[in-house]
Design an enzyme around this catalytic site. Structure first.
Site, PDB file in Angstrom:
ATOM      1  N   HIS A 138       0.844  -1.192   0.000  1.00 23.63           N
ATOM      2  CA  HIS A 138       0.000   0.000   0.000  1.00 23.63           C
ATOM      3  C   HIS A 138       0.881   1.244   0.000  1.00 23.63           C
ATOM      4  CE1 HIS A 138       0.574   0.931   4.311  1.00 23.63           C
ATOM      5  NE2 HIS A 138       0.556  -0.385   4.475  1.00 23.63           N
TER       6      HIS A 138
ATOM      7  N   ARG B  65       3.986  17.734 -17.053  1.00 23.71           N
ATOM      8  CA  ARG B  65       4.760  16.684 -17.703  1.00 23.71           C
ATOM      9  C   ARG B  65       6.062  16.331 -16.986  1.00 23.71           C
ATOM     10  NH1 ARG B  65       7.578  16.727 -23.570  1.00 23.71           N
ATOM     11  NH2 ARG B  65       8.882  18.152 -22.413  1.00 23.71           N
TER      12      ARG B  65
END
Length: 146
Positions: free
Chosen positions: A22, A108
């Site tokens: 997790h 980006r």
């Protein structure tokens, strides 16, 4: 072939997802993403677009309930409207989770930096612009922090 398992999940993708804990992330990226230069394992889901790949992945991997954005996506500019690929991926994630998912955009270069920190990159046949996503793994059985 495994019973009850989507046959589009390759043994390699299953292995990657099973090894994650997790809070770990996996990148699901479009056909133009520079995956092999990121320095992490690269797997392929050829023949699937990003939303189909996320649908398959989230059929076996829960999304994190403890982070603000368990699904993050590449954007040109912060705050821009969701592009077509991102809308489709968010719908697939919400359907698999049976809940509303709050996605978050990453510019980006920030996305590339985060991609280098993932447990692996899954390249799809996605050709829509900005079809790149980061999925953060949650726990199973589900634990609702609220």
């Amino acid at each position: 072939m495994l019973k009850g398992m989507d046959p589009r999940l390759s043994p390699e993708v299953l292995y990657l997802l099973a090894r994650m804990g997790h809070g770990d992330s996996v990148a699901v990226v479009d056909a133009n993403y520079p995956a092999y230069s990121m320095g992490v394992p690269v797997l392929r889901m050829d023949g699937l677009d990003a939303a189909q790949a996320v649908e398959v992945i989230t059929s076996v991997m829960p999304l994190d309930r403890f982070v603000e954005h368990p699904v993050r996506y590449m954007v040109d500019k912060p705050g821009e409207p969701l592009r077509e690929a991102a809308r489709a991926v968010m719908e697939a994630a919400e359907k698999a989770e049976g809940r509303t998912i709050d996605g978050g955009g990453l510019e980006r270069m920030a996305f590339y930096d985060e991609g280098r920190k993932t447990q692996g990159i899954i390249v799809t046949a996605e050709t829509r612009s900005y079809g790149d996503f980061l999925l953060t793994k949650g726990t199973w059985p589900e634990f609702d922090p609220d």
